[in-house]
Design an enzyme around this catalytic site. Structure first.
Site, PDB file in Angstrom:
ATOM      1  N   GLY A  55       0.837  -1.199   0.000  1.00  0.00           N
ATOM      2  CA  GLY A  55       0.000   0.000   0.000  1.00  0.00           C
ATOM      3  C   GLY A  55       0.867   1.241   0.000  1.00  0.00           C
ATOM      4  N   CYS A  82       5.263  -6.077   1.786  1.00  0.00           N
ATOM      5  CA  CYS A  82       5.598  -4.651   1.799  1.00  0.00           C
ATOM      6  C   CYS A  82       4.866  -3.928   2.948  1.00  0.00           C
ATOM      7  CB  CYS A  82       5.292  -4.023   0.435  1.00  0.00           C
ATOM      8  SG  CYS A  82       6.066  -2.395   0.207  1.00  0.00           S
ATOM      9  N   TYR A  83       3.840  -3.137   2.655  1.00  0.00           N
ATOM     10  CA  TYR A  83       3.082  -2.474   3.715  1.00  0.00           C
ATOM     11  C   TYR A  83       2.548  -3.506   4.700  1.00  0.00           C
ATOM     12  CZ  TYR A  83      -0.491   0.421   6.006  1.00  0.00           C
ATOM     13  OH  TYR A  83      -1.269   1.079   6.932  1.00  0.00           O
ATOM     14  N   HIS A 169       8.016  -7.348  -3.387  1.00  0.00           N
ATOM     15  CA  HIS A 169       6.772  -7.764  -4.030  1.00  0.00           C
ATOM     16  C   HIS A 169       6.975  -9.056  -4.829  1.00  0.00           C
ATOM     17  CE1 HIS A 169       4.243  -4.230  -3.182  1.00  0.00           C
ATOM     18  NE2 HIS A 169       5.387  -3.559  -3.205  1.00  0.00           N
ATOM     19  N   GLU A 171       4.708 -10.834  -6.161  1.00  0.00           N
ATOM     20  CA  GLU A 171       3.626 -11.030  -7.133  1.00  0.00           C
ATOM     21  C   GLU A 171       3.934 -10.462  -8.510  1.00  0.00           C
ATOM     22  OE1 GLU A 171       2.432  -7.216  -4.853  1.00  0.00           O
ATOM     23  OE2 GLU A 171       3.652  -9.001  -4.571  1.00  0.00           O
ATOM     24  N   SER A 223     -24.719  -8.534 -24.063  1.00  0.00           N
ATOM     25  CA  SER A 223     -24.082  -7.594 -24.983  1.00  0.00           C
ATOM     26  C   SER A 223     -23.551  -8.288 -26.225  1.00  0.00           C
ATOM     27  CB  SER A 223     -22.921  -6.878 -24.280  1.00  0.00           C
ATOM     28  OG  SER A 223     -21.833  -7.772 -24.079  1.00  0.00           O
ATOM     29  N   GLY A 224     -23.359  -9.601 -26.157  1.00  0.00           N
ATOM     30  CA  GLY A 224     -22.753 -10.340 -27.253  1.00  0.00           C
ATOM     31  C   GLY A 224     -21.270 -10.561 -27.056  1.00  0.00           C
ATOM     32  N   GLY A 225     -20.688  -9.905 -26.041  1.00  0.00           N
ATOM     33  CA  GLY A 225     -19.281 -10.099 -25.736  1.00  0.00           C
ATOM     34  C   GLY A 225     -19.063 -11.361 -24.924  1.00  0.00           C
ATOM     35  N   VAL A 226     -17.794 -11.624 -24.612  1.00  0.00           N
ATOM     36  CA  VAL A 226     -17.433 -12.850 -23.895  1.00  0.00           C
ATOM     37  C   VAL A 226     -18.088 -12.898 -22.519  1.00  0.00           C
ATOM     38  CG1 VAL A 226     -15.518 -14.190 -22.938  1.00  0.00           C
ATOM     39  CG2 VAL A 226     -15.238 -12.993 -25.114  1.00  0.00           C
ATOM     40  N   ASP A 227     -18.012 -11.792 -21.781  1.00  0.00           N
ATOM     41  CA  ASP A 227     -18.438 -11.804 -20.384  1.00  0.00           C
ATOM     42  C   ASP A 227     -19.927 -12.098 -20.227  1.00  0.00           C
ATOM     43  OD1 ASP A 227     -15.833 -10.928 -20.187  1.00  0.00           O
ATOM     44  OD2 ASP A 227     -16.391  -8.835 -19.946  1.00  0.00           O
ATOM     45  N   SER A 228     -20.764 -11.323 -20.901  1.00  0.00           N
ATOM     46  CA  SER A 228     -22.204 -11.521 -20.750  1.00  0.00           C
ATOM     47  C   SER A 228     -22.641 -12.849 -21.366  1.00  0.00           C
ATOM     48  CB  SER A 228     -22.984 -10.361 -21.363  1.00  0.00           C
ATOM     49  OG  SER A 228     -22.779 -10.275 -22.753  1.00  0.00           O
ATOM     50  N   SER A 229     -21.962 -13.291 -22.429  1.00  0.00           N
ATOM     51  CA  SER A 229     -22.321 -14.562 -23.059  1.00  0.00           C
ATOM     52  C   SER A 229     -22.028 -15.731 -22.126  1.00  0.00           C
ATOM     53  CB  SER A 229     -21.560 -14.740 -24.378  1.00  0.00           C
ATOM     54  OG  SER A 229     -21.916 -13.744 -25.308  1.00  0.00           O
ATOM     55  N   LYS A 372     -10.610 -11.857 -17.014  1.00  0.00           N
ATOM     56  CA  LYS A 372     -11.047 -12.203 -18.366  1.00  0.00           C
ATOM     57  C   LYS A 372     -10.547 -13.578 -18.819  1.00  0.00           C
ATOM     58  CE  LYS A 372     -12.709  -9.686 -21.074  1.00  0.00           C
ATOM     59  NZ  LYS A 372     -14.101  -9.412 -21.514  1.00  0.00           N
TER      60      LYS A 372
END
Length: 516
Positions: A55, A82-83, A169, A171, A223-229, A372
């Site tokens: 942070g 770290c923080y 870090h 990550e 929407s027709g995109g990957v996420d909503s489909s 994603k």
């Protein structure tokens, strides 16, 4: 089967999401909570362990991010980063001060105690990424130093309390062996099994949706995109005909999108789709609006209004509608609000933040905690076709945030044609699946040109192509010159109204992927 979970408490680090990604790469589920999460909320996840993120603050500041120190007494393994290390030291009786020599960037860490489980299989010296201006001056009772740099302490441990912490870090990619350290914590210390797979996610999510929905009827914002489909197919797997997908033409879709999405998702996925052409309704609301945030909010509000209208109509047929499904992803949530830590809001999203009180629908967001690439993995396990899963991300507000200035039917038509050329040429070059996003942007910049000895005065089009893992950060893509040349030639020759093409070479940060 219960999900094994690592809880990450976010103290506002830009790298928090990378921690979550590195853990999930090991097939272990991770969830990010704000540092202010109550103990009961942490316990509710039945975590195998807790990670405290980095942070930007100092633990001794009056307004330092607040977390309940009692969390350190829960008896489960804790890893501070770290923080997070400084938080542990400060709240368990040690001392933290401003460092005489700050460390930012590459550093070399010497491991003093290789016997600790956190450093299993690591060499005695590792390259790391540092980003701190404070240091632990005195350690709490029972803690010992396990790693150092030439300037400062780099790692501490108290095995009896089951607490470890590092100042660097692990990550980030700049710490090459950081994934090994995180794996040591997750598997060697926390005892994870690594069984969080797409199949497991589908099984548990389907069961949760069935239990939540019961006999109710659900509509999905498609929407027709990957996420909503993927969200729609996942919910359809759970409740079948209780789901109706609403696909709205908001007037700022890509060329022929309204027709192609219906064909794809009806024919290939068997979804029940209610297609609504509300293009005139949206465009009239957008008339005269130039501010990006106002565009987004107008589109979001109009989507909700359309959904409300359709929900009432569907309710008359089905006997009632209780739920609305949205394809919200984790980066949407992080960028849109500070609920998961003191992160700054970058932009608002139309599909994040809940629904207005007048709308009597409850929200289902089955992908809300996924990135994603994880959504695509889920879609493949659901048997969805690659031409749906392989689509590049497309913003919820559509072309409205790729038309700088006022959105008019004429400008939408110009951008649709230019965008179609960009996508088709990148696909023809075999680059579409290798690029995170590639698209055209219509700028409110007019310039003089010449075509066939005739003077022109027309718009400028910008081309944008980026590499990214999850949309949180991105690098611009160096498209081959021959591809750029074909795109430019086709746009200025085929799209009447555009006479100049430029290429965007800005990464995120400092820019964003979308121009608005």
């Amino acid at each position: 089967m219960d999900t094994q979970t690592i809880v990450i408490l976010d103290f506002g680090s830009q790298y928090t999401q990378l921690i979550a990604r590195r853990i999930r790469e090991q097939n272990v589920f991770s969830v990010v909570l704000p540092c202010t999460a109550k103990l009961d909320e942490i316990r509710a996840h039945k975590p195998l362990g807790v990670i405290l993120s980095g942070g930007p603050s100092s633990v001794y500041d009056a307004d330092a991010p607040a977390a309940d120190p009692a969390m350190l007494q829960l008896g489960m393994p804790v890893l501070g980063i770290c923080y997070g290390l400084q938080f542990i030291v400060h709240h368990l009786g040690g001392k933290v001060r401003s460092a005489a020599k700050r460390e930012y960037g590459h550093a070399e860490v010497s491991i003093e105690d290789g016997s600790t489980a956190l450093f299993a299989e690591l060499p005695s010296s590792i390259h790391v990424w540092m980003s701190h201006g404070d240091e632990a001056l005195e350690l709490p009772a029972g803690f010992r130093r396990i790693a150092v740099t030439s300037n400062a302490l780099a790692g501490i441990a108290n095995e009896e309390k089951r607490i470890w912490a590092v100042q660097f870090h692990p990550e980030v990619h700049h710490t090459p062996m950081g994934s090994t350290l995180l794996r040591n914590f997750v598997f060697g210390i926390c005892g994870a099994k690594g069984d969080w797979t797409p199949a497991h996610f589908i099984e548990t999510t389907v069961a949760q949706i069935r239990e939540k929905v019961g006999t109710g009827h659900v509509i999905c914002g498609l929407s027709g995109g990957v996420d909503s489909s993927v969200a729609a197919v996942l919910v359809h797997k759970a409740i079948g005909d209780q789901l109706t997908c609403i696909f709205v033409n908001n007037g700022v879709l890509r060329k022929n999108e309204f027709q192609s999405v219906q064909k794809n998702l009806r024919d290939k996925l068997g979804l029940n789709i209610d297609a609504v052409d509300a293009s005139e309704r949206f465009l009239s609301k957008l008339a005269g609006v130039t501010d990006p945030e106002k565009k987004r909010k107008i589109i979001g509000a109009e989507f909700i209004a359309v959904f409300d209208d359709e929900a009432h109509r569907i309710a008359e047929k089905s006997g009632g509608v209780d739920w609305l499904v949205q394809g919200t992803l984790y980066p949407d949530v992080i960028e849109s609000s500070s609920v998961k830590g003191p992160s700054q809001t970058i932009k608002s999203h139309h599909n994040v933040g809940g629904l207005p009180e007048f709308m009597k629908l409850k929200l289902i967001e089955p992908l809300r905690d996924l990135f994603k690439d994880e959504v695509r993995r889920i879609g493949r396990d659901l048997g969805m076709p690659e031409d749906v899963l392989g689509r590049q991300p497309f913003p919820g507000p559509g072309l409205a945030v790729r038309i700088l200035g006022e959105v008019t039917p004429e400008r939408v038509a110009l951008l649709q044609e230019a965008d179609e050329i960009v996508v088709s040429e990148i696909k023809a070059a075999g680059l579409y699946s290798k690029i995170w996003q590639s698209f055209a942007v219509l700028l409110p910049v007019m310039s003089v040109g010449v075509m066939g000895d005739q003077r022109t005065y027309a718009y400028t089009c910008a081309i944008r192509a980026v590499h990214s893992e999850d949309g949180m950060t991105a690098d611009w893509t160096p498209l081959p010159y021959d591809v750029l040349k074909r795109i430019s030639n086709r746009i200025v020759n085929e799209v009447r109204g555009i006479n100049r093409v430029v290429y965007d070479v800005t990464s995120k940060p400092p820019g964003t992927i979308e121009w608005e």
